[in-house]
Design a protein around this motif. Structure first.
Motif, PDB file in Angstrom:
ATOM      1  N   PHE A  62     148.109  63.188 157.740  1.00 40.15           N
ATOM      2  CA  PHE A  62     147.094  62.028 157.747  1.00 40.15           C
ATOM      3  C   PHE A  62     147.778  60.960 158.555  1.00 40.15           C
ATOM      4  CE2 PHE A  62     145.847  58.172 155.328  1.00 40.15           C
ATOM      5  CZ  PHE A  62     144.394  58.576 155.447  1.00 40.15           C
ATOM      6  N   ALA A  63     149.045  60.945 158.517  1.00 44.16           N
ATOM      7  CA  ALA A  63     149.555  59.717 158.965  1.00 44.16           C
ATOM      8  C   ALA A  63     149.671  59.808 160.673  1.00 44.16           C
ATOM      9  CB  ALA A  63     151.182  59.554 158.619  1.00 44.16           C
ATOM     10  N   ALA A  70     153.367  51.303 161.177  1.00 42.41           N
ATOM     11  CA  ALA A  70     154.216  51.347 160.233  1.00 42.41           C
ATOM     12  C   ALA A  70     153.835  51.782 158.833  1.00 42.41           C
ATOM     13  CB  ALA A  70     154.404  49.523 159.488  1.00 42.41           C
ATOM     14  N   ASP A  71     155.056  52.239 158.122  1.00 45.30           N
ATOM     15  CA  ASP A  71     154.835  53.246 156.879  1.00 45.30           C
ATOM     16  C   ASP A  71     154.615  52.574 155.671  1.00 45.30           C
ATOM     17  OD1 ASP A  71     155.124  54.627 154.383  1.00 45.30           O
ATOM     18  OD2 ASP A  71     156.263  55.981 155.496  1.00 45.30           O
ATOM     19  N   PRO A  72     153.129  52.241 155.181  1.00 50.01           N
ATOM     20  CA  PRO A  72     153.075  51.446 153.878  1.00 50.01           C
ATOM     21  C   PRO A  72     154.119  51.463 152.822  1.00 50.01           C
ATOM     22  CG  PRO A  72     150.946  52.402 154.583  1.00 50.01           C
ATOM     23  CD  PRO A  72     152.285  53.019 155.263  1.00 50.01           C
ATOM     24  N   GLY A  73     154.656  52.846 152.618  1.00 48.90           N
ATOM     25  CA  GLY A  73     155.700  53.001 151.463  1.00 48.90           C
ATOM     26  C   GLY A  73     157.071  52.283 151.929  1.00 48.90           C
ATOM     27  N   ASP A  74     157.369  52.169 153.180  1.00 46.57           N
ATOM     28  CA  ASP A  74     158.601  51.459 153.398  1.00 46.57           C
ATOM     29  C   ASP A  74     158.282  50.041 153.475  1.00 46.57           C
ATOM     30  OD1 ASP A  74     159.879  53.987 154.049  1.00 46.57           O
ATOM     31  OD2 ASP A  74     159.470  53.634 156.310  1.00 46.57           O
ATOM     32  N   LEU A  75     156.769  49.409 153.598  1.00 45.46           N
ATOM     33  CA  LEU A  75     156.753  48.241 153.874  1.00 45.46           C
ATOM     34  C   LEU A  75     156.786  47.610 152.263  1.00 45.46           C
ATOM     35  CD1 LEU A  75     155.203  45.595 155.180  1.00 45.46           C
ATOM     36  CD2 LEU A  75     153.138  46.756 154.591  1.00 45.46           C
ATOM     37  N   LEU A  76     156.419  48.350 151.403  1.00 46.87           N
ATOM     38  CA  LEU A  76     156.173  47.894 150.031  1.00 46.87           C
ATOM     39  C   LEU A  76     157.319  48.757 149.228  1.00 46.87           C
ATOM     40  CD1 LEU A  76     152.371  48.358 149.553  1.00 46.87           C
ATOM     41  CD2 LEU A  76     153.649  46.096 149.968  1.00 46.87           C
ATOM     42  N   VAL A 127     144.059  55.125 153.885  1.00 49.02           N
ATOM     43  CA  VAL A 127     145.208  54.514 153.735  1.00 49.02           C
ATOM     44  C   VAL A 127     145.709  53.216 152.560  1.00 49.02           C
ATOM     45  CG1 VAL A 127     147.070  53.509 155.012  1.00 49.02           C
ATOM     46  CG2 VAL A 127     146.048  55.065 155.858  1.00 49.02           C
ATOM     47  N   VAL A 128     144.491  52.159 152.913  1.00 45.09           N
ATOM     48  CA  VAL A 128     144.707  51.365 151.946  1.00 45.09           C
ATOM     49  C   VAL A 128     144.574  51.752 150.406  1.00 45.09           C
ATOM     50  CG1 VAL A 128     143.630  49.278 151.193  1.00 45.09           C
ATOM     51  CG2 VAL A 128     143.825  49.521 153.758  1.00 45.09           C
ATOM     52  N   ARG A 129     143.456  52.521 150.342  1.00 40.48           N
ATOM     53  CA  ARG A 129     143.102  53.112 148.783  1.00 40.48           C
ATOM     54  C   ARG A 129     144.239  53.775 148.465  1.00 40.48           C
ATOM     55  NH1 ARG A 129     141.400  57.567 146.529  1.00 40.48           N
ATOM     56  NH2 ARG A 129     141.094  58.574 148.503  1.00 40.48           N
ATOM     57  N   ARG A 130     144.874  54.635 149.040  1.00 37.08           N
ATOM     58  CA  ARG A 130     145.867  55.480 148.583  1.00 37.08           C
ATOM     59  C   ARG A 130     147.293  55.044 148.476  1.00 37.08           C
ATOM     60  NH1 ARG A 130     147.176  59.372 151.485  1.00 37.08           N
ATOM     61  NH2 ARG A 130     147.868  60.669 149.849  1.00 37.08           N
ATOM     62  N   GLN A 131     147.608  54.243 149.720  1.00 38.84           N
ATOM     63  CA  GLN A 131     149.066  54.051 149.691  1.00 38.84           C
ATOM     64  C   GLN A 131     149.482  52.469 149.569  1.00 38.84           C
ATOM     65  OE1 GLN A 131     150.762  55.718 153.335  1.00 38.84           O
ATOM     66  NE2 GLN A 131     149.289  57.314 153.462  1.00 38.84           N
ATOM     67  N   LYS A 135     150.082  50.860 144.849  1.00 37.79           N
ATOM     68  CA  LYS A 135     151.415  50.156 144.684  1.00 37.79           C
ATOM     69  C   LYS A 135     151.359  48.801 144.054  1.00 37.79           C
ATOM     70  CE  LYS A 135     154.455  52.846 147.854  1.00 37.79           C
ATOM     71  NZ  LYS A 135     155.497  53.053 146.602  1.00 37.79           N
ATOM     72  N   VAL A 136     150.315  48.210 144.849  1.00 39.15           N
ATOM     73  CA  VAL A 136     150.234  46.609 144.444  1.00 39.15           C
ATOM     74  C   VAL A 136     149.514  46.539 142.861  1.00 39.15           C
ATOM     75  CG1 VAL A 136     149.082  44.642 145.064  1.00 39.15           C
ATOM     76  CG2 VAL A 136     149.708  45.947 146.701  1.00 39.15           C
ATOM     77  N   ALA A 137     148.778  47.438 142.604  1.00 35.95           N
ATOM     78  CA  ALA A 137     148.409  47.188 141.128  1.00 35.95           C
ATOM     79  C   ALA A 137     149.207  47.883 140.191  1.00 35.95           C
ATOM     80  CB  ALA A 137     146.998  48.012 141.251  1.00 35.95           C
ATOM     81  N   ALA A 138     150.165  48.568 140.352  1.00 38.22           N
ATOM     82  CA  ALA A 138     151.078  49.306 139.467  1.00 38.22           C
ATOM     83  C   ALA A 138     151.883  48.359 138.674  1.00 38.22           C
ATOM     84  CB  ALA A 138     152.076  50.194 140.262  1.00 38.22           C
TER      85      ALA A 138
END
Length: 205
Positions: A62-63, A70-76, A127-131, A135-138
């Motif tokens: 998918f990536a 940029a990797d959203p996981g790394d970013l956040l 990407v926005v929905r999954r990654q 994270k922002v909502a958790a």
């Protein structure tokens, strides 16, 4: 119907590129969850083992299909340890640091090409929905529907700010120092994440 190629595929064309092209089409049409690696292999007309050879599972494929700069996981990465009241500050600092870094022009090009492509826009939505949204909502003190709504609204605030500052270069926003840009963006994001919503919550909930 063309049979799947078993064993060593022929050398005609780039096999990895065929797999990525097939995955891009399927992910854009059906979304991440509805697509299997076997479906991708069938679409690309290769053995399923070849997909595993080139990619580390469906997330890796998918990536590659989205071609994220940029990797959203790394970013956040630091958001998991942040409190609900500090989430806006973390988000603002993360996106500003990324856009002020050496990838600024790559990110701008990515945004422009994505906005101009229906398929890539669908992929970016996944990407926005999954990654990112999750994270922002958790950890926000609301039910699932309201957490998702608030994080989605926060995303619109961030994207609008980025487009105005880096793509449209709207003054005086474009001329702000990074620290000042973060200082304006953070409370706006925080208000959406934890402040009162119209009608007292998520519509229909």
């Amino acid at each position: 119907m063309n049979p799947l190629r078993r064993g060593r595929p022929d050398d005609g064309g780039d096999r990895r590129a065929r797999i990525v092209a097939a995955a891009t089409h399927l992910f854009a049409e059906h979304g991440f969850d509805a697509v299997s690696l076997r479906q991708v292999a069938r679409e690309a007309k290769v053995d399923p083992a070849l997909v595993h050879h080139y990619f580390d599972g469906k997330d890796g494929l998918f990536a590659a299909a989205v071609s994220l700069p940029a990797d959203p996981g790394d970013l956040l990465a630091g958001i998991d340890s942040s409190t609900a009241d500090g989430r806006g500050r973390v988000v603002a600092h993360a996106v500003m640091s990324l856009w002020e870094g050496p990838q600024k022009h790559v990110l701008a090009a990515f945004f422009r090409t994505t906005i101009g492509s229906t398929a890539r826009t669908r992929l970016l939505r996944e990407v926005v929905r999954r990654q990112i949204i999750g994270k922002v909502a958790a950890g926000l003190p609301y039910d699932d529907a309201e957490r998702e709504l608030r994080a989605s609204l926060a995303a619109t605030q961030v994207v609008g700010f980025l487009v105005a500052r880096y793509l449209v270069e709207l003054e005086p926003i474009a001329a702000l120092r990074q620290a000042d840009a973060e200082a304006f963006l953070a409370p706006a994001v925080q208000r959406i994440l934890t402040g009162p919503l119209p009608f007292g919550g998520a519509p229909g909930v």
